[in-house]
Write an enzyme that holds these catalytic residues in place. Structure first.
Site, PDB file in Angstrom:
ATOM      1  N   ASP A   3       0.898  -1.231   0.027  1.00  0.00           N
ATOM      2  CA  ASP A   3      -0.069   0.054  -0.166  1.00  0.00           C
ATOM      3  C   ASP A   3       0.971   1.162  -0.164  1.00  0.00           C
ATOM      4  OD1 ASP A   3      -2.038   1.788   0.922  1.00  0.00           O
ATOM      5  OD2 ASP A   3      -1.185   1.796   2.663  1.00  0.00           O
ATOM      6  N   ASP A  26      -1.682  -0.747   5.927  1.00  0.00           N
ATOM      7  CA  ASP A  26      -1.864  -0.189   7.475  1.00  0.00           C
ATOM      8  C   ASP A  26      -3.248  -0.010   7.608  1.00  0.00           C
ATOM      9  OD1 ASP A  26      -1.804   2.153   5.347  1.00  0.00           O
ATOM     10  OD2 ASP A  26      -1.842   3.463   7.021  1.00  0.00           O
TER      11      ASP A  26
HETATM   12  P1  ADP Z   1      -5.084   5.556  -0.351  1.00  0.00           P
HETATM   13  O1  ADP Z   1      -5.260   4.990   1.073  1.00  0.00           O
HETATM   14  O2  ADP Z   1      -4.260   4.717  -1.211  1.00  0.00           O
HETATM   15  O3  ADP Z   1      -4.509   7.011  -0.121  1.00  0.00           O
HETATM   16  P2  ADP Z   1      -7.994   6.211  -0.634  1.00  0.00           P
HETATM   17  O4  ADP Z   1      -8.936   5.259  -1.290  1.00  0.00           O
HETATM   18  O5  ADP Z   1      -8.069   6.300   0.909  1.00  0.00           O
HETATM   19  O6  ADP Z   1      -6.402   5.737  -0.843  1.00  0.00           O
HETATM   20  O7  ADP Z   1      -8.245   7.784  -1.045  1.00  0.00           O
HETATM   21  C1  ADP Z   1      -8.020   7.946  -2.536  1.00  0.00           C
HETATM   22  C2  ADP Z   1      -8.142   9.288  -2.992  1.00  0.00           C
HETATM   23  O8  ADP Z   1      -9.455   9.881  -2.401  1.00  0.00           O
HETATM   24  C3  ADP Z   1      -7.044  10.014  -2.348  1.00  0.00           C
HETATM   25  O9  ADP Z   1      -5.840  10.180  -2.983  1.00  0.00           O
HETATM   26  C4  ADP Z   1      -7.927  11.522  -2.347  1.00  0.00           C
HETATM   27  O10 ADP Z   1      -7.590  12.199  -3.798  1.00  0.00           O
HETATM   28  C5  ADP Z   1      -9.150  11.090  -2.203  1.00  0.00           C
HETATM   29  N1  ADP Z   1      -9.576  11.311  -0.750  1.00  0.00           N
HETATM   30  C6  ADP Z   1      -9.978  10.422   0.122  1.00  0.00           C
HETATM   31  N2  ADP Z   1     -10.210  11.186   1.275  1.00  0.00           N
HETATM   32  C7  ADP Z   1     -10.138  12.313   1.197  1.00  0.00           C
HETATM   33  C8  ADP Z   1     -10.322  13.545   2.147  1.00  0.00           C
HETATM   34  N3  ADP Z   1     -10.784  12.927   3.304  1.00  0.00           N
HETATM   35  N4  ADP Z   1     -10.315  14.581   1.848  1.00  0.00           N
HETATM   36  C9  ADP Z   1      -9.927  14.676   0.281  1.00  0.00           C
HETATM   37  N5  ADP Z   1      -9.579  13.679  -0.530  1.00  0.00           N
HETATM   38  C10 ADP Z   1      -9.874  12.315  -0.090  1.00  0.00           C
HETATM   39 MG    MG Z   2      -3.359   3.497   3.314  1.00  0.00          MG
END
Ligand code: ADP
Ligand code: MG
Length: 292
Positions: free
Chosen positions: A38, A237
């Site tokens: 990840d 994580d």
């Molecule tokens: P990772 O854990 O691999 O970073 P996520 O699936 O959690 O991936 O998030 C994917 C994308 O969604 C992030 O890169 C961001 O662009 C957007 N994102 C997620 N949560 C938020 C948040 N709270 N505020 C703004 N953008 C978010």
């Molecule tokens: Mg992560």
């Protein structure tokens, strides 16, 4: 392996912060052919900070940051936390959000005062038919630097772009090099965009990137590698990672991670040092040699 060999081996590993669940996990480690990592919180520290705040004309930077931070107040995502920390550092007064909704893999959708505030990636903006053209070049430049860029829409109109910068853990590159030296394929799996993911992958020597993956699809990506004949370790994580950790032949949680990730895993790396994967494989090979 014999119970004794396993006990001695796992005891030694535990002293190095590598908690191995059972003998089966230890034996699985030497069969691995691919390791999936990840990005956020595993390859990187997962504690990003605000690196860019770019309002569209008509918006004041602090005003935009205060509104976005208010919208993110309920967020548990590292992006949201970085934005909140930046607003606090600037001593901004934050209004209260009356509604908050996380959109997994995309961002958030909140109501602050009379305004609807959406913060997230291109897919989130597209779903609301928000035109991002004005800030596309800026977003691309941030992503090329390995930053995570998120767009802000206020009442369906583009209001700005923020980017957060995460740092890679100091040991990540060496861990990847060691895994490659053992003949393993190393993959990055992330919900972030391809441009950001590729930039971070380059910093640590990974050339196999699966990006733009929704949290619900991470396990399927692991399954696809298994269908290709790989014996897969998944290292992550987050809460999002739990199904993928469980799907993998060997689930490895990094210790700063959530309890859910740890519960879904066979091995926990207490300090989050990814070189622990290499140590576990080496130990596995030694232990199995001992009993043969
Ligand atoms: P990772 O854990 O691999 O970073 P996520 O699936 O959690 O991936 O998030 C994917 C994308 O969604 C992030 O890169 C961001 O662009 C957007 N994102 C997620 N949560 C938020 C948040 N709270 N505020 C703004 N953008 C978010
Ligand atoms: Mg992560």
């Amino acid at each position: 392996a014999t119970p004794t060999a396993v006990m001695v081996g796992t005891g030694k590993a535990a002293e190095q912060g590598i908690l191995i669940g059972d003998g089966e996990a230890l034996e699985q480690a030497q069969r691995l052919t691919a390791v999936v990592l990840d990005k956020t919180g595993t390859i990187t520290t997962g504690r990003p900070s605000l690196a860019l705040l770019s309002p569209v004309p008509g918006w004041d930077a602090d005003e935009l940051l205060a509104l976005v931070a208010a919208a993110e107040a309920g967020s548990e995502h590292p992006v949201g936390e970085a934005i909140l920390a930046a607003a606090r550092d600037r001593g901004l007064d934050l209004p209260k959000a009356s509604h908050f909704e996380a959109v997994p893999g995309h961002g958030i959708d909140a109501t602050v005062g009379s305004q609807r505030v959406r913060v997230g990636n291109r897919a989130l903006m597209a779903s609301a038919a928000v035109d991002t053209a004005l800030l596309e070049t800026t977003a691309d430049a941030a992503a090329a630097d390995g930053q995570t860029a998120v767009f802000v829409a206020v009442d369906d109109a583009l209001a700005g772009l923020l980017a957060v910068a995460d740092t890679v853990r100091p040991e990540s590159a060496e861990a990847v090099a060691q895994l490659h030296a053992l003949g393993l394929e190393v993959w990055m799996l992330t919900g972030d965009t391809r441009a950001t993911a590729t930039a971070v992958a380059g910093q640590v020597g990974i050339d196999r990137v699966i990006a733009d993956v929704l949290p619900s699809q991470k396990a399927q990506q692991v399954q696809a590698l298994q269908a290709d004949g790989h014996v897969v370790a998944m290292c992550g994580d987050g809460i999002n990672d739990a199904p993928a950790l469980a799907q993998a032949d060997l689930g490895i949680a990094v210790g700063s991670g959530t309890d859910v990730a740890i519960a879904a895993s066979d091995i926990t790396l207490v300090g989050g040092d990814l070189r622990g994967i290499v140590s576990a494989i080496a130990l596995s090979r030694r232990t199995v040699t001992t009993i043969k």
